[in-house]
Design a protein around this motif. Structure first.
Motif, mmCIF file in Angstrom:
data_model
loop_
_atom_site.group_PDB
_atom_site.id
_atom_site.type_symbol
_atom_site.label_atom_id
_atom_site.label_comp_id
_atom_site.label_asym_id
_atom_site.label_seq_id
_atom_site.Cartn_x
_atom_site.Cartn_y
_atom_site.Cartn_z
ATOM 1 N N THR A 28 0.834 -1.207 0.000
ATOM 2 C CA THR A 28 0.000 0.000 0.000
ATOM 3 C C THR A 28 0.864 1.251 0.000
ATOM 4 O OG1 THR A 28 -1.750 -1.174 1.204
ATOM 5 C CG2 THR A 28 -1.812 1.234 1.234
ATOM 6 N N GLN A 29 1.933 1.241 0.790
ATOM 7 C CA GLN A 29 2.851 2.375 0.840
ATOM 8 C C GLN A 29 3.587 2.534 -0.481
ATOM 9 O OE1 GLN A 29 3.108 4.636 3.151
ATOM 10 N NE2 GLN A 29 4.768 5.753 2.126
ATOM 11 N N ALA A 30 3.984 1.405 -1.094
ATOM 12 C CA ALA A 30 4.684 1.451 -2.375
ATOM 13 C C ALA A 30 3.776 2.019 -3.463
ATOM 14 C CB ALA A 30 5.165 0.053 -2.761
ATOM 15 N N PHE A 31 2.506 1.633 -3.462
ATOM 16 C CA PHE A 31 1.549 2.172 -4.427
ATOM 17 C C PHE A 31 1.394 3.676 -4.233
ATOM 18 C CE2 PHE A 31 -1.377 -0.983 -6.697
ATOM 19 C CZ PHE A 31 -0.354 -1.894 -6.898
ATOM 20 N N LEU A 32 1.302 4.093 -2.974
ATOM 21 C CA LEU A 32 1.145 5.513 -2.667
ATOM 22 C C LEU A 32 2.332 6.311 -3.183
ATOM 23 C CD1 LEU A 32 -0.574 7.651 -1.185
ATOM 24 C CD2 LEU A 32 0.759 7.164 0.869
ATOM 25 N N GLN A 33 3.529 5.801 -2.964
ATOM 26 C CA GLN A 33 4.737 6.495 -3.414
ATOM 27 C C GLN A 33 4.830 6.535 -4.941
ATOM 28 O OE1 GLN A 33 7.871 4.340 -1.417
ATOM 29 N NE2 GLN A 33 7.653 5.508 0.484
ATOM 30 N N ALA A 34 4.283 5.512 -5.600
ATOM 31 C CA ALA A 34 4.328 5.449 -7.069
ATOM 32 C C ALA A 34 3.184 6.213 -7.715
ATOM 33 C CB ALA A 34 4.292 3.990 -7.519
ATOM 34 N N GLY A 35 2.268 6.740 -6.905
ATOM 35 C CA GLY A 35 1.138 7.490 -7.456
ATOM 36 C C GLY A 35 0.036 6.606 -8.000
ATOM 37 N N ILE A 36 -0.009 5.364 -7.535
ATOM 38 C CA ILE A 36 -1.049 4.426 -7.966
ATOM 39 C C ILE A 36 -2.173 4.504 -6.942
ATOM 40 C CG2 ILE A 36 -1.601 2.036 -8.532
ATOM 41 C CD1 ILE A 36 1.419 1.615 -9.022
ATOM 42 N N THR A 37 -3.323 5.059 -7.347
ATOM 43 C CA THR A 37 -4.419 5.330 -6.428
ATOM 44 C C THR A 37 -5.449 4.221 -6.456
ATOM 45 O OG1 THR A 37 -4.119 7.709 -6.794
ATOM 46 C CG2 THR A 37 -6.181 6.993 -5.769
ATOM 47 N N LEU A 38 -5.727 3.668 -5.284
ATOM 48 C CA LEU A 38 -6.744 2.632 -5.147
ATOM 49 C C LEU A 38 -8.098 3.262 -4.850
ATOM 50 C CD1 LEU A 38 -4.679 0.221 -2.882
ATOM 51 C CD2 LEU A 38 -5.361 -0.263 -5.240
ATOM 52 N N ASN A 39 -9.146 2.643 -5.335
ATOM 53 C CA ASN A 39 -10.506 3.074 -5.029
ATOM 54 C C ASN A 39 -10.944 2.376 -3.749
ATOM 55 O OD1 ASN A 39 -13.156 3.830 -4.897
ATOM 56 N ND2 ASN A 39 -13.813 2.702 -6.716
ATOM 57 N N ARG A 68 10.599 0.186 -15.087
ATOM 58 C CA ARG A 68 11.938 0.019 -14.510
ATOM 59 C C ARG A 68 12.033 0.680 -13.144
ATOM 60 N NH1 ARG A 68 13.451 0.962 -19.999
ATOM 61 N NH2 ARG A 68 13.854 3.167 -19.566
ATOM 62 N N ARG A 69 11.402 1.861 -13.013
ATOM 63 C CA ARG A 69 11.499 2.616 -11.765
ATOM 64 C C ARG A 69 10.688 1.978 -10.630
ATOM 65 N NH1 ARG A 69 8.007 6.474 -10.076
ATOM 66 N NH2 ARG A 69 7.121 6.664 -12.181
ATOM 67 N N ILE A 70 9.470 1.533 -10.935
ATOM 68 C CA ILE A 70 8.568 1.046 -9.883
ATOM 69 C C ILE A 70 8.720 -0.457 -9.652
ATOM 70 C CG2 ILE A 70 6.158 0.824 -9.167
ATOM 71 C CD1 ILE A 70 5.567 3.251 -10.995
ATOM 72 N N PHE A 71 8.846 -1.219 -10.761
ATOM 73 C CA PHE A 71 8.829 -2.668 -10.645
ATOM 74 C C PHE A 71 10.174 -3.316 -11.025
ATOM 75 C CE2 PHE A 71 4.499 -1.258 -11.734
ATOM 76 C CZ PHE A 71 3.844 -1.635 -10.563
ATOM 77 N N TYR A 72 11.172 -2.459 -11.219
ATOM 78 C CA TYR A 72 12.543 -2.909 -11.473
ATOM 79 C C TYR A 72 12.635 -3.849 -12.685
ATOM 80 C CZ TYR A 72 13.430 -0.839 -6.929
ATOM 81 O OH TYR A 72 13.511 0.062 -5.897
ATOM 82 N N PHE A 73 11.880 -3.515 -13.744
ATOM 83 C CA PHE A 73 11.996 -4.286 -14.978
ATOM 84 C C PHE A 73 13.398 -4.134 -15.545
ATOM 85 C CE2 PHE A 73 7.810 -5.339 -14.598
ATOM 86 C CZ PHE A 73 7.159 -5.733 -15.747
ATOM 87 N N SER A 74 13.927 -5.208 -16.085
ATOM 88 C CA SER A 74 15.257 -5.125 -16.708
ATOM 89 C C SER A 74 15.119 -4.723 -18.160
ATOM 90 C CB SER A 74 15.953 -6.482 -16.601
ATOM 91 O OG SER A 74 15.171 -7.498 -17.185
#
Length: 232
Positions: free
Chosen positions: A156-167, A226-232
Motif C-alpha cells: 500500500t505504501q509502495a503504491f502511494l509512493q508510485a502514485g497508484i491510487t486505489l478506489n 523500470r522505476r517502480i517494478f525494477y523491470f530489466s
C-alpha cells in the motif's frame, strides 16, 4: 424485455442457469463478441457485428440472447445503445474459459499474437507478459499477501509512493490472482489490477489499440516499469 420483467427474481435452478449461460456462450459469434468486450469498454451493436463479420440483424439477435442470459448489459447514451460485460464475475469466467480452451497435454509455445501476448487488457486490468512480471515482482517484494487477495501495508505504501491510487470505496476484492490465458501464470486482478491499468492510462504509460485488446507500452511506461517494478 420490459422493466417489470427485468426485475423479476430468477426462478431457474442452478443447473438450469448453468445450462442457459453455457448455451449463450456456445455460439462462436457470441463468444467472439464476449471476447471483444473483454477490453473493458462498451461497444455498439454495429461495432460488434463488424468484429464478428456478421450482419447487423444477426448481431442483434445474438446480443438479445446474451442480454437474456445476463452476460452483457445494455447502456443507452443519447440515441446510441452500447453493450458491455455484465460485471467482473463474467470477465473472470471468460478468462478462465480462455485458459481451459488453450490447454494441451504438454505446455506448448503460445500461439497468441506477439503483441496480444506482451500486453493487453483483461476487462478492467492489465494482462499479458508485462502484467505477469508485475505480479511476480509484487509477490517477491511482499507487496501482496501470500494468497494474493490483498495488498500488504508495504505494498500500500509502495503504491502511494508510485502514485497508484486505489478506489477504497470499491466493493470488489482488493486484489485477486487472475490466471493469464496466454502466459499460464497469474497477473493481478481485483481493485489492485484495475488501479494499475488506470494509472498506466492516466499517465500515458500505455496506449490502447482502437477496437482491440492489445495495448502498447510507451517509452514513459517502460521507464515507469523500470522505476517502480525494477523491470530489466
Amino acid at each position: 424485455m420490459t422493466q417489470a420483467q427485468a426485475i423479476q427474481p430468477n426462478t431457474l435452478s442452478v443447473e438450469q442457469r448453468i445450462a442457459e449461460v453455457a448455451s449463450a456462450i456456445s455460439d462462436a459469434s457470441r463468444a467472439t463478441m464476449l471476447c471483444a468486450l473483454m477490453d473493458g469498454r462498451a461497444w455498439t451493436a454495429t461495432e460488434l457485428s463488424s468484429t464478428t463479420h456478421i450482419a447487423a440483424s444477426t448481431a442483434s439477435a445474438h446480443l438479445a440472447k446474451l442480454l437474456k442470459s445476463g452476460l452483457v448489459q445494455c447502456v443507452t447514451q443519447g440515441r446510441h445503445r452500447y453493450y458491455r460485460l455484465a460485471g467482473h464475475d463474467i470477465a473472470a469466467l471468460l478468462e478462465s474459459m480462455m485458459c481451459i480452451s488453450t490447454q494441451q497435454v504438454q505446455a506448448p509455445e503460445s500461439r497468441a499474437p506477439a503483441m496480444l501476448r506482451h500486453a493487453r487488457t483483461c476487462y478492467d486490468h492489465l494482462a499479458g507478459e508485462v502484467a505477469v512480471k508485475i505480479y511476480q515482482f509484487m509477490r517477491q517484494a511482499e507487496w501482496i499477501t501470500p494468497d494474493g487477495c490483498a495488498l500488504t501495508p508495504k505494498g500500500t505504501q509502495a503504491f502511494l509512493q508510485a502514485g497508484i491510487t486505489l478506489n477504497t470505496a470499491s466493493r470488489r476484492k482488493p486484489c485477486a490472482a487472475c490466471l493469464d490465458w496466454s502466459e499460464r501464470q497469474f497477473h493481478a486482478g481485483g481493485e489492485t489490477g484495475a488501479a494499475l491499468l488506470r494509472t498506466f492510462e492516466q499517465n500515458n504509460w500505455l496506449v490502447r489499440t482502437p477496437g482491440y485488446r492489445e495495448v502498447t507500452i510507451t517509452p514513459a511506461g517502460e521507464k515507469a516499469l523500470r522505476r517502480i517494478f525494477y523491470f530489466s
